[in-house]
Write a protein that holds these residues in place. Structure first.
Motif: not given
Length: 280
Positions: A32-37, A182-190, A223-227
């Motif tokens: 489970k989790g928010e949509p887009g995770t 924020a730190q994990t999101m930075m890795k996802i963006v990378d 997350t998907s919307e940030l990408i």
């Protein structure tokens, strides 16, 4: 056989532990989790990391549990019998195998994704209890029992639209994907943009997380919307200082349509900006 994430998927230690625990216990993994995770993407990456084929069963509001096992087309058989077609006597010609049957009949172990199980009727999970527990089911039309040659790795996703029955939950290993910090999101963006300027990422993430903190927002950006937003920023070659020195009098960030998805949230942000101008 251990899942350790992939180059395309940033998995936290807790998530990797959950995947490996479900495999060891031979129980379905309920995510489970928010949509887009990244719940659906997880199944794809588990299959890739472990070198297993992926079978995906995407659930809709009209989906019935029986469709995952098989469907018998009695109407076509009746029509063919009236037309004198060959093969009518063999009922198996009119049975369409579902995703569970395909997974059970596979020569090698597969990863079976049951995606967004909470979209279906409330009885849907209960109707699959025995099949997922025993890894077998009976085909009444042919009199055969279909058993799993290799027990599949089952990953089930839910967006929490409906509560799932307790009897179903007892048979699953559960994990909730927390929204990335924020730190994990930075890795996802990378992973998605390995050559992106870190200054742009820093400013974009600050705006993104500030937007998620806005009280009363109906749909928080995922997350998907940030990408998607970063992809647009790069496509339009927007310099990072535009984000850093953005006009706070403006209601919403540039190319906001990738982040904000309904008019109520747009109006909320505009009201907040107007109040901010009044205070100044």
């Amino acid at each position: 056989m251990q899942f350790q994430g992939t180059d395309q998927y940033v998995a936290t230690d807790d998530l990797k532990m959950a995947v490996n625990a479900a495999i060891a216990l031979q129980r379905p993994l309920l995510i489970k989790g928010e949509p887009g995770t990244g719940k659906t993407l997880l199944a794809e990456q588990v299959a890739e990391a472990l070198g297993k084929p992926l079978l995906a069963w995407h659930i809709k509001s009209t989906t019935k549990a029986q469709q995952g096992l098989y469907e018998y087309d009695a109407v076509s058989r009746l029509r063919d019998s009236q037309l004198g077609a060959d093969g009518v006597e063999d009922v198996s010609n009119y049975i369409k195998k579902g995703k569970l049957w395909e997974a059970f009949a596979a020569d090698e172990q597969v990863v079976l994704l049951i995606d967004e199980i909470d979209k279906a009727d409330i009885e849907f999970p209960n109707d699959l209890l025995q099949e997922l527990d025993r890894m077998e089911f009976f085909v009444y039309e042919t009199g055969e029992t279909v058993r799993a040659a290799k027990r599949p790795i089952v990953i089930i996703t839910s967006n929490n639209e409906k509560e799932l029955p307790d009897a179903f939950l007892r048979r699953c290993f559960f994990h909730y994907i927390n929204f990335p910090d924020a730190q994990t999101m930075m890795k996802i963006v990378d992973v998605h943009f390995p050559d992106i300027k870190q200054e742009l990422v820093s400013e974009a993430l600050e705006i993104f997380f500030d937007l998620r903190k806005v009280p009363g927002l109906k749909k928080k950006p995922s997350t998907s919307e940030l990408i998607d937003w970063l992809k647009l920023l790069l496509a339009d070659d927007i310099p990072d200082d535009v984000l850093r020195n953005r006009d706070t009098k403006k209601a919403i960030p540039p190319l906001y349509g990738a982040l904000v998805k309904n008019e109520a949230d747009v109006q909320l942000l505009e009201r907040l900006a107007f109040m901010n101008r009044r205070e100044r």
